[in-house]
Design a protein around this motif. Structure first.
Motif, mmCIF file in Angstrom:
data_model
loop_
_atom_site.group_PDB
_atom_site.id
_atom_site.type_symbol
_atom_site.label_atom_id
_atom_site.label_comp_id
_atom_site.label_asym_id
_atom_site.label_seq_id
_atom_site.Cartn_x
_atom_site.Cartn_y
_atom_site.Cartn_z
ATOM 1 N N VAL A 40 0.829 -1.203 0.000
ATOM 2 C CA VAL A 40 0.000 0.000 0.000
ATOM 3 C C VAL A 40 0.864 1.255 0.000
ATOM 4 O O VAL A 40 0.597 2.221 -0.740
ATOM 5 C CB VAL A 40 -0.951 -0.018 1.206
ATOM 6 C CG1 VAL A 40 -1.548 1.372 1.468
ATOM 7 C CG2 VAL A 40 -2.067 -1.029 0.985
ATOM 8 N N ILE A 41 1.902 1.272 0.812
ATOM 9 C CA ILE A 41 2.781 2.450 0.885
ATOM 10 C C ILE A 41 3.395 2.754 -0.476
ATOM 11 O O ILE A 41 3.374 3.907 -0.941
ATOM 12 C CB ILE A 41 3.883 2.226 1.941
ATOM 13 C CG1 ILE A 41 3.290 2.215 3.352
ATOM 14 C CG2 ILE A 41 4.968 3.301 1.835
ATOM 15 C CD1 ILE A 41 4.244 1.722 4.427
ATOM 16 N N LEU A 42 3.916 1.739 -1.126
ATOM 17 C CA LEU A 42 4.573 1.962 -2.422
ATOM 18 C C LEU A 42 3.549 2.292 -3.511
ATOM 19 O O LEU A 42 3.826 3.104 -4.404
ATOM 20 C CB LEU A 42 5.404 0.738 -2.805
ATOM 21 C CG LEU A 42 6.567 0.433 -1.859
ATOM 22 C CD1 LEU A 42 7.306 -0.829 -2.295
ATOM 23 C CD2 LEU A 42 7.548 1.614 -1.801
ATOM 24 N N GLN A 43 2.381 1.665 -3.449
ATOM 25 C CA GLN A 43 1.318 2.006 -4.401
ATOM 26 C C GLN A 43 0.923 3.463 -4.253
ATOM 27 O O GLN A 43 0.781 4.191 -5.251
ATOM 28 C CB GLN A 43 0.103 1.112 -4.158
ATOM 29 C CG GLN A 43 -1.149 1.520 -4.940
ATOM 30 C CD GLN A 43 -2.340 0.670 -4.549
ATOM 31 O OE1 GLN A 43 -2.507 -0.433 -5.048
ATOM 32 N NE2 GLN A 43 -3.168 1.176 -3.636
ATOM 33 N N ASN A 44 0.754 3.932 -3.022
ATOM 34 C CA ASN A 44 0.397 5.331 -2.783
ATOM 35 C C ASN A 44 1.481 6.278 -3.271
ATOM 36 O O ASN A 44 1.183 7.348 -3.824
ATOM 37 C CB ASN A 44 0.128 5.560 -1.298
ATOM 38 C CG ASN A 44 -1.193 4.974 -0.841
ATOM 39 O OD1 ASN A 44 -2.083 4.729 -1.648
ATOM 40 N ND2 ASN A 44 -1.320 4.734 0.457
ATOM 41 N N ALA A 45 2.732 5.902 -3.071
ATOM 42 C CA ALA A 45 3.837 6.750 -3.528
ATOM 43 C C ALA A 45 3.804 6.910 -5.044
ATOM 44 O O ALA A 45 3.995 8.016 -5.577
ATOM 45 C CB ALA A 45 5.170 6.158 -3.081
ATOM 46 N N ARG A 46 3.546 5.817 -5.756
ATOM 47 C CA ARG A 46 3.473 5.901 -7.223
ATOM 48 C C ARG A 46 2.288 6.755 -7.672
ATOM 49 O O ARG A 46 2.401 7.561 -8.606
ATOM 50 C CB ARG A 46 3.382 4.494 -7.823
ATOM 51 C CG ARG A 46 4.666 3.691 -7.712
ATOM 52 C CD ARG A 46 4.585 2.400 -8.508
ATOM 53 N NE ARG A 46 3.621 1.461 -7.943
ATOM 54 C CZ ARG A 46 3.924 0.532 -7.047
ATOM 55 N NH1 ARG A 46 5.173 0.413 -6.607
ATOM 56 N NH2 ARG A 46 2.996 -0.286 -6.590
ATOM 57 N N GLU A 93 11.308 6.737 -2.488
ATOM 58 C CA GLU A 93 11.851 7.827 -3.295
ATOM 59 C C GLU A 93 12.290 7.350 -4.674
ATOM 60 O O GLU A 93 12.360 8.153 -5.604
ATOM 61 C CB GLU A 93 13.000 8.504 -2.550
ATOM 62 C CG GLU A 93 12.533 9.200 -1.276
ATOM 63 C CD GLU A 93 13.561 10.132 -0.684
ATOM 64 O OE1 GLU A 93 14.774 9.883 -0.876
ATOM 65 O OE2 GLU A 93 13.158 11.116 -0.028
ATOM 66 N N ALA A 94 12.551 6.053 -4.824
ATOM 67 C CA ALA A 94 12.875 5.522 -6.147
ATOM 68 C C ALA A 94 11.623 5.423 -7.018
ATOM 69 O O ALA A 94 11.690 5.622 -8.238
ATOM 70 C CB ALA A 94 13.536 4.146 -6.028
ATOM 71 N N GLU A 95 10.478 5.139 -6.396
ATOM 72 C CA GLU A 95 9.247 4.931 -7.156
ATOM 73 C C GLU A 95 8.254 6.083 -7.042
ATOM 74 O O GLU A 95 7.308 6.168 -7.844
ATOM 75 C CB GLU A 95 8.558 3.641 -6.682
ATOM 76 C CG GLU A 95 9.419 2.390 -6.839
ATOM 77 C CD GLU A 95 8.680 1.130 -6.422
ATOM 78 O OE1 GLU A 95 7.434 1.120 -6.518
ATOM 79 O OE2 GLU A 95 9.353 0.166 -6.012
ATOM 80 N N GLY A 96 8.456 6.958 -6.066
ATOM 81 C CA GLY A 96 7.490 8.021 -5.819
ATOM 82 C C GLY A 96 8.157 9.343 -5.518
ATOM 83 O O GLY A 96 9.260 9.629 -5.994
ATOM 84 N N PRO A 97 7.497 10.180 -4.708
ATOM 85 C CA PRO A 97 8.021 11.517 -4.423
ATOM 86 C C PRO A 97 9.190 11.495 -3.432
ATOM 87 O O PRO A 97 9.520 10.465 -2.847
ATOM 88 C CB PRO A 97 6.812 12.235 -3.799
ATOM 89 C CG PRO A 97 5.657 11.308 -3.925
ATOM 90 C CD PRO A 97 6.210 9.937 -4.075
ATOM 91 N N ARG A 98 9.782 12.652 -3.256
ATOM 92 C CA ARG A 98 10.711 12.850 -2.129
ATOM 93 C C ARG A 98 9.917 12.657 -0.840
ATOM 94 O O ARG A 98 8.776 13.116 -0.730
ATOM 95 C CB ARG A 98 11.298 14.258 -2.143
ATOM 96 C CG ARG A 98 12.109 14.581 -3.377
ATOM 97 C CD ARG A 98 12.625 16.016 -3.320
ATOM 98 N NE ARG A 98 13.243 16.360 -4.595
ATOM 99 C CZ ARG A 98 14.488 16.059 -4.931
ATOM 100 N NH1 ARG A 98 15.253 15.407 -4.054
ATOM 101 N NH2 ARG A 98 14.971 16.391 -6.108
#
Length: 501
Positions: free
Chosen positions: A161-167, A194-199
């Motif tokens: 969920v965390i990484l999905q939200n970041a993307r 930060e690799a897949e989403g925002p700072r």
């Protein structure tokens, strides 16, 4: 340099060109200008000094320095219109040169030299903006309230969920996210986020005053006494937090000023900012946060105070307000005015899993029932929204700075639609250019990173977005992000997702 001939008129700027009625002469003056000799002498001296300085380097070294500077350029963005986050108007046909992860130069097409061989992206007809900054989000939230737990009840599910939200955030134009309360898993996943989403700017768990009658929750850090509070701040700093988040809430006793000062001072000693969540009691809790030296105050409590001196003191101390006003629209207005099919519009509708969309629809139905029941007792959500924005106008007139963050991840505010808060602010009467600055430059101030983020200018980090449409005429254009540049890296948003058909 072109030397104006003696006696030539130069447009002063106050008269229309060709109608120099005021008779203003250029700085070189004419024969009747008593300062002409002095100004000509000064000009000669300046030119001589400049030539001496330029001549100090051998020609080969000067040429090599220019070649090295151009070799640094890795990307050029040209065309369209630029909203830089500083100036009140956009300008047409910009050139933005990027070297690695930094902005190297900004100017107009034809006036900035683009080195040969550089990757050039032409965004003709579109608008370039600084990357958006969501100043209040929770990466562990899906917008489902307590139903989030159904999709995050194992570490692996929560990580997903965390990484999905970041993307989702990055594709929607958010290049920096301020996570205002989460488990330590967010901190451990920083590199991948930060690799897949925002700072990522994360507070980790939130500080709350200990209450023996309340259960201890994993998202809270309890303290009792200044010494314990100070020690826990140091422990969190060692775990890599970017700022400290403190909750002043009706569910817990308010801390003493000594306790809150201990938290704030310990954070400031380490160079970190302190965000304070305030819900109630409004005046007392806001006054406590202001006296302790908080850097930001989260949510609407300052807008509900009856003492303008608190707002004036917030302005004097440069305490930024993040009011999260879109919550009212998302939870209390939209469920009444939108049907289930229109609740989550494209492109987010195309990106969320079907089971999340269904759960959001069910959640909206629950809010709809609640609000309808409240209306039988005289509650009007639109009136509440209007009053909140009137109070916000009052705070801004008193000098309070405002950054945007809708409490992303909380009930009915899924990740990937940060633009909705910007649209709301514009619809409630704030000029779109000011709204964009709240979501960029002032967001960077809330992070304490205004020297690196928030505007498009040389020396800052290369975080930019391109939108299809004019957000100054139609703020809904912010929904149509077609290109994201984060840290100098180009992320192209698939065209079929970028704009609804």
């Amino acid at each position: 340099l072109e030397m104006a001939p003696s006696g030539a008129r130069v447009w002063c700027g106050g008269c229309p060109p060709g109608e120099e009625r005021c008779g203003t002469r250029g700085s070189y003056g004419g024969d009747d200008d008593p300062l002409a000799g002095t100004m000509n002498m000064r000009t000669r001296l300046l030119l001589t000094a400049a030539l001496l300085l330029l001549g100090g380097l051998p020609l080969s070294e000067r040429l090599r320095a220019n070649d090295d500077a151009e070799a640094e350029i890795t990307l050029a963005l040209i065309g369209g219109w630029l909203i830089d986050g500083n100036t009140p108007l956009p300008f047409e046909n910009p050139v933005i040169l990027i070297a690695g992860n930094k902005i190297k130069a900004v100017g107009r097409l034809g006036r900035v030299r683009i080195p040969t061989g550089v990757n050039v992206i032409d965004v003709q007809g579109k608008f370039i903006l600084p990357g958006l900054i969501d100043a209040h989000a929770h990466l562990e939230g899906l917008g489902l309230g307590e139903r989030d737990a159904e999709f995050t009840d194992t570490p692996e599910k929560l990580r997903h969920v965390i990484l999905q939200n970041a993307r989702l955030d990055l594709f929607s134009g958010v290049t920096s996210v301020r996570d205002c309360g989460s488990s330590e898993l967010v901190l451990r996943l920083r590199e991948q986020i930060e690799a897949e989403g925002p700072r990522l700017f994360a507070s980790g768990p939130q500080f709350v005053k200990r209450d023996p009658t309340q259960p201890s929750l994993p998202l809270f850090l309890e303290y009792d006494g200044a010494k314990v509070a100070r020690r826990k701040v140091r422990e969190q700093i060692a775990k890599g937090i970017d700022f400290v988040k403190v909750r002043l809430t009706r569910q817990r006793p308010l801390p003493t000023l000594e306790e809150l000062l201990a938290i704030v001072n310990e954070a400031h000693r380490a160079g970190l900012k302190v965000a304070v969540h305030v819900d109630a009691p409004h005046d007392e809790a806001v006054r406590l946060a202001v006296m302790a030296g908080a850097d930001t105050i989260e949510h609407m409590a300052p807008l509900r105070t009856y003492d303008d001196r608190l707002l004036l003191e917030m302005a004097r101390r440069n305490i930024i307000l993040v009011p999260t006003l879109y919550q009212i629209q998302a939870q209390r207005v939209d469920p009444l005015e939108r049907n289930d099919e229109d609740l989550i519009e494209p492109p987010l509708h195309n990106r969320l899993p079907a089971e999340i969309l269904q759960a959001l629809t069910q959640r909206a139905a629950l809010w709809r029932r609640n609000v309808l029941e409240w209306r039988t007792r005289g509650y009007d959500p639109k009136r509440t929204l209007r009053e909140a924005f009137r109070s916000l106008t009052r705070a801004r007139l008193l000098g309070v700075k405002v950054a945007l963050g809708p409490d992303t991840g909380s009930d009915l505010i899924p990740h990937g639609r940060f633009y909705k808060e910007l649209v709301l602010y514009a619809n409630m009467g704030i000029s779109p250019i000011e709204v964009i600055q709240m979501a960029t430059r002032l967001g960077a101030e809330a992070l304490g990173r205004e020297k690196e983020l928030g505007t498009i200018e040389p020396g800052k980090l290369a975080d930019l977005i391109v939108v299809d449409g004019d957000p100054l005429l139609d703020p809904e254009a912010l929904r149509h992000v077609v290109l994201v540049i984060k840290d100098g890296r180009v992320i192209e948003v698939p065209r079929h997702e970028a704009k609804s058909r």
